[in-house]
Write an enzyme that holds these catalytic residues in place. Structure first.
Site, PDB file in Angstrom:
ATOM      1  N   TYR A  13       0.809  -1.220   0.000  1.00  0.00           N
ATOM      2  CA  TYR A  13       0.000   0.000   0.000  1.00  0.00           C
ATOM      3  C   TYR A  13       0.843   1.271   0.000  1.00  0.00           C
ATOM      4  O   TYR A  13       0.380   2.319  -0.424  1.00  0.00           O
ATOM      5  CB  TYR A  13      -0.945  -0.004   1.211  1.00  0.00           C
ATOM      6  N   ILE A  14       2.079   1.210   0.495  1.00  0.00           N
ATOM      7  CA  ILE A  14       2.944   2.391   0.505  1.00  0.00           C
ATOM      8  C   ILE A  14       4.016   2.273  -0.580  1.00  0.00           C
ATOM      9  O   ILE A  14       4.241   3.210  -1.337  1.00  0.00           O
ATOM     10  CB  ILE A  14       3.623   2.556   1.895  1.00  0.00           C
ATOM     11  N   THR A 126      15.654   1.910  13.147  1.00  0.00           N
ATOM     12  CA  THR A 126      16.572   2.351  12.080  1.00  0.00           C
ATOM     13  C   THR A 126      18.013   1.981  12.460  1.00  0.00           C
ATOM     14  O   THR A 126      18.805   1.546  11.613  1.00  0.00           O
ATOM     15  CB  THR A 126      16.440   3.880  11.859  1.00  0.00           C
ATOM     16  N   ARG A 160       3.108   8.747   5.844  1.00  0.00           N
ATOM     17  CA  ARG A 160       1.991   9.274   6.647  1.00  0.00           C
ATOM     18  C   ARG A 160       0.739   9.475   5.810  1.00  0.00           C
ATOM     19  O   ARG A 160      -0.114  10.297   6.125  1.00  0.00           O
ATOM     20  CB  ARG A 160       2.403  10.616   7.269  1.00  0.00           C
ATOM     21  N   LYS A 212       6.048   9.513  13.983  1.00  0.00           N
ATOM     22  CA  LYS A 212       4.984   8.746  13.320  1.00  0.00           C
ATOM     23  C   LYS A 212       4.092   8.040  14.352  1.00  0.00           C
ATOM     24  O   LYS A 212       2.863   8.052  14.257  1.00  0.00           O
ATOM     25  CB  LYS A 212       5.620   7.729  12.361  1.00  0.00           C
ATOM     26  N   ASN A 216      -0.213   8.726  15.138  1.00  0.00           N
ATOM     27  CA  ASN A 216      -1.286   7.726  15.169  1.00  0.00           C
ATOM     28  C   ASN A 216      -1.808   7.508  16.594  1.00  0.00           C
ATOM     29  O   ASN A 216      -2.994   7.237  16.786  1.00  0.00           O
ATOM     30  CB  ASN A 216      -0.821   6.419  14.523  1.00  0.00           C
ATOM     31  N   HIS A 250     -16.523  24.915  20.285  1.00  0.00           N
ATOM     32  CA  HIS A 250     -15.492  25.647  21.029  1.00  0.00           C
ATOM     33  C   HIS A 250     -14.243  25.745  20.152  1.00  0.00           C
ATOM     34  O   HIS A 250     -13.848  24.743  19.540  1.00  0.00           O
ATOM     35  CB  HIS A 250     -15.176  24.899  22.338  1.00  0.00           C
ATOM     36  N   ARG A 252     -11.188  25.667  20.632  1.00  0.00           N
ATOM     37  CA  ARG A 252     -10.010  24.843  20.935  1.00  0.00           C
ATOM     38  C   ARG A 252     -10.369  23.395  21.265  1.00  0.00           C
ATOM     39  O   ARG A 252      -9.606  22.691  21.903  1.00  0.00           O
ATOM     40  CB  ARG A 252      -9.209  25.480  22.082  1.00  0.00           C
ATOM     41  N   CYS A 266      -2.823   0.520  11.110  1.00  0.00           N
ATOM     42  CA  CYS A 266      -1.944   1.606  11.560  1.00  0.00           C
ATOM     43  C   CYS A 266      -2.323   2.056  12.964  1.00  0.00           C
ATOM     44  O   CYS A 266      -1.572   1.865  13.914  1.00  0.00           O
ATOM     45  CB  CYS A 266      -2.049   2.783  10.613  1.00  0.00           C
ATOM     46  N   LYS A 332     -13.166   1.252   7.528  1.00  0.00           N
ATOM     47  CA  LYS A 332     -13.623   2.648   7.579  1.00  0.00           C
ATOM     48  C   LYS A 332     -14.454   2.944   6.334  1.00  0.00           C
ATOM     49  O   LYS A 332     -14.509   2.108   5.429  1.00  0.00           O
ATOM     50  CB  LYS A 332     -12.460   3.605   7.771  1.00  0.00           C
TER      51      LYS A 332
HETATM   52  N1  SAJ Z   1     -12.093   6.256  13.253  1.00  0.00           N
HETATM   53  C1  SAJ Z   1     -13.086   6.491  14.198  1.00  0.00           C
HETATM   54  N2  SAJ Z   1     -13.453   7.785  14.438  1.00  0.00           N
HETATM   55  C2  SAJ Z   1     -12.896   8.825  13.764  1.00  0.00           C
HETATM   56  C3  SAJ Z   1     -11.880   8.586  12.819  1.00  0.00           C
HETATM   57  C4  SAJ Z   1     -11.490   7.274  12.579  1.00  0.00           C
HETATM   58  O1  SAJ Z   1     -13.630   5.559  14.811  1.00  0.00           O
HETATM   59  O2  SAJ Z   1     -13.307   9.963  14.025  1.00  0.00           O
HETATM   60  C5  SAJ Z   1     -11.675   4.868  12.983  1.00  0.00           C
HETATM   61  C6  SAJ Z   1     -11.915   4.452  11.519  1.00  0.00           C
HETATM   62  O3  SAJ Z   1     -13.244   4.033  11.317  1.00  0.00           O
HETATM   63  C7  SAJ Z   1     -10.921   3.320  11.368  1.00  0.00           C
HETATM   64  C8  SAJ Z   1      -9.745   3.776  12.269  1.00  0.00           C
HETATM   65  O4  SAJ Z   1     -10.272   4.777  13.116  1.00  0.00           O
HETATM   66  O5  SAJ Z   1     -11.447   2.110  11.873  1.00  0.00           O
HETATM   67  C9  SAJ Z   1      -8.548   4.315  11.526  1.00  0.00           C
HETATM   68  O6  SAJ Z   1      -8.954   5.153  10.443  1.00  0.00           O
HETATM   69  P1  SAJ Z   1      -8.262   6.556  10.115  1.00  0.00           P
HETATM   70  O7  SAJ Z   1      -8.949   7.151   8.951  1.00  0.00           O
HETATM   71  O8  SAJ Z   1      -8.207   7.376  11.334  1.00  0.00           O
HETATM   72  O9  SAJ Z   1      -6.754   6.190   9.795  1.00  0.00           O
HETATM   73  P2  SAJ Z   1      -5.974   5.143   8.833  1.00  0.00           P
HETATM   74  O10 SAJ Z   1      -5.609   3.962   9.652  1.00  0.00           O
HETATM   75  O11 SAJ Z   1      -6.677   4.888   7.546  1.00  0.00           O
HETATM   76  O12 SAJ Z   1      -4.665   6.027   8.469  1.00  0.00           O
HETATM   77  C10 SAJ Z   1      -3.867   6.546   9.524  1.00  0.00           C
HETATM   78  C11 SAJ Z   1      -3.576   8.041   9.243  1.00  0.00           C
HETATM   79  N3  SAJ Z   1      -2.995   8.649  10.433  1.00  0.00           N
HETATM   80  C12 SAJ Z   1      -3.469   9.824  10.931  1.00  0.00           C
HETATM   81  O13 SAJ Z   1      -4.410  10.413  10.438  1.00  0.00           O
HETATM   82  C13 SAJ Z   1      -2.732  10.387  12.099  1.00  0.00           C
HETATM   83  C14 SAJ Z   1      -2.630   8.162   8.066  1.00  0.00           C
HETATM   84  O14 SAJ Z   1      -2.240   9.520   7.864  1.00  0.00           O
HETATM   85  C15 SAJ Z   1      -1.366   7.304   8.277  1.00  0.00           C
HETATM   86  O15 SAJ Z   1      -0.472   7.372   7.178  1.00  0.00           O
HETATM   87  C16 SAJ Z   1      -1.838   5.871   8.423  1.00  0.00           C
HETATM   88  O16 SAJ Z   1      -2.663   5.797   9.601  1.00  0.00           O
HETATM   89  C17 SAJ Z   1      -0.609   4.983   8.570  1.00  0.00           C
HETATM   90  O17 SAJ Z   1      -0.177   4.396   7.554  1.00  0.00           O
HETATM   91  O18 SAJ Z   1      -0.014   4.938   9.659  1.00  0.00           O
END
Ligand code: SAJ
Length: 422
Positions: A13-14, A126, A160, A212, A216, A250, A252, A266, A332
């Site tokens: 995927y990457i 690393t 990312r 990283k 997450n 709000h 903030r 991830c 998702k």
């Molecule tokens: N989820 C929720 N509520 C939310 C947002 C997400 O329950 O408000 C759930 C989603 O349904 C899913 C899980 O979280 O099950 C993860 O989904 P995601 O869209 O948050 O993230 P990923 O796993 O698809 O991708 C993440 C991203 N990281 C961040 O946004 C900090 C992406 O930028 C990274 O590159 C990726 O992990 C990775 O490869 O590490």
């Protein structure tokens, strides 16, 4: 520093999108993967993963001769490692694939080469990679022993990108580049600058690794907060979706959305890499993981309650007469990826315990994964709406959001995403 030939190790995927983007910038790219089927597919100009527009870019790169895949590493000026880093028993990071990749490229390394680790990694990985390379190539020098004067430059530059938006984010996102020495960072920045339009921000390898994991974990903790709120609000008869919407007014406050749990490979994995290294200190991060991992059970309890209510209101029926429809299986919305999906786990559990019929609606797949859901039927939305007694909303796919409220009337709802109870 110019890199005419770049080798990308791990075409998943990457790795595959990165290889394709580099090839689109007219770099000669040698993609390496241990899976011969993936290699054959790519060499035909096709792809073995789902990612919007990737097929077009890979097809162009292969047919114009800039990208070629192989199972055996070949000499190159830069090596970019993008292999999986799963966890094993007890949530310990498994570096087997990184170690195997380092053993595979070591024989073809030459003085002046750059090696970048892109795989999400625990702090110190690393340095481990550099050590494994040094063991395999005692004739070359590495940063841990020779600093800036080393023959080989090593850096960590975590990916990312968001699945579903990979091609855009690969180019536009800022990159954190952590060299084992400043010269290693400089060499890595020169490579990324060939396709990254965002900033390349330099740090050291350990900080880049932790950065990283921090991103997450931040998202995981925020989602855990939302999930905990949803459980508290359920107890207190408050609509959590309205509550979060109000709180987010709000300037903030920015609370993410509750759901049936956190899936994918991830966010549900990376926080454990911090916990594994610092189990005493990482208390909040571990608790967030536990809260999110516990959410599918809570949803299943809600389904049991709904079934109980249905039966007490329909005394002529037995459990065998109850039809439960699970809306969504992916981890998702609007993707077809079922890996580590809480929705899939919930549907499996319902199917294995429900003596009646279990229906599954997943608009992004054509057939159910073999053996995983053998007691379910994959059906269309309309059929499920007409036949289900209990409706369990698990993934907020776009087609589900347009279901009219009157189509749900008389059904018992468990809406884990709040799309119908918002
Ligand atoms: N989820 C929720 N509520 C939310 C947002 C997400 O329950 O408000 C759930 C989603 O349904 C899913 C899980 O979280 O099950 C993860 O989904 P995601 O869209 O948050 O993230 P990923 O796993 O698809 O991708 C993440 C991203 N990281 C961040 O946004 C900090 C992406 O930028 C990274 O590159 C990726 O992990 C990775 O490869 O590490």
């Amino acid at each position: 520093m110019s890199y005419e030939t770049v080798s990308v190790i791990g075409l998943g995927y990457i790795g595959l999108p990165t290889a394709a983007v580099l090839a689109a910038r007219k770099k000669k790219v040698i993609g390496v993967d241990i899976n011969p089927q993936a290699v054959e597919t790519i060499n035909r100009g096709e792809i073995h993963i789902v990612e919007p527009d990737l097929d077009i870019v890979v097809h162009a790169a292969v047919s114009e001769g800039w990208l070629r895949a192989t199972t055996q590493p070949e000499p190159a000026d830069a090596f970019l490692i993008a292999v999986p880093t799963p966890f094993i028993d007890g949530h310990q990071p498994d570096l087997t694939y990184i170690k195997a990749a380092s053993k595979a490229i070591a024989p073809v390394l030459k003085k002046g080469d750059l090696v970048i680790l892109e795989s999400t990694s625990p702090v110190g990985a690393t340095e481990d990679l550099s050590e494994w390379l040094a063991e395999a190539r005692p004739d070359l020098t590495f940063p841990q022993s020779h600093g800036e004067a080393s023959d080989i430059r090593i850096a960590h530059c975590p990916e990312r990108v968001l699945p579903g938006h990979v091609l855009r984010e690969l180019v536009q996102n800022d990159r954190v580049v952590g060299g084992m020495t400043p010269r290693c960072s400089e060499a890595a920045v020169a490579l990324y600058k060939t396709f990254v339009e965002g900033d390349c921000i330099v740090t050291n390898a350990r900080t880049a690794e932790m950065c990283k994991l921090t991103e997450n974990s931040f998202r995981d903790v925020n989602i855990a907060f939302a999930n905990e709120l949803s459980i508290i609000c359920d107890r207190l008869a408050i609509n959590v979706w309205e509550l979060i919407r109000l709180a987010n007014h709000h300037p903030r406050v920015n609370i993410l959305k509750p759901g049936p749990g956190v899936g994918g490979h991830c966010i549900a994995v990376d926080p454990w890499f911090i916990v594994a290294k610092t189990p005493e200190e990482a208390r909040l991060i571990r608790t967030a993981r536990d809260v999110n991992d516990g959410k599918p059970r809570w949803v299943l309890d809600k389904v049991d309650t709904a079934v109980g209510k249905f039966l007490s209101e329909h005394p002529s029926k037995t459990a065998k007469d109850v039809t439960i429809a699970c809306f969504g299986l992916a981890f998702k919305p609007d993707i077809d990826d079922l890996r580590e999906s809480p929705a899939l786990a919930i549907a499996q559990e319902i199917a294995s315990t429900n003596p009646g019929l279990t229906l599954v609606i997943e608009p992004n797949i054509d057939e159910l994964p073999a053996a995983k859901l053998d007691r379910c039927e994959l059906v269309e939305t309309q059929y499920a709406l007409e036949n289900a007694d209990i409706i369990v909303m698990l993934v907020d796919h776009k087609p589900f959001k347009i279901i009219a409220p009157q189509q749900l009337q008389g059904r018992y709802l468990v809406d884990s995403r709040g799309i119908w109870t918002d």
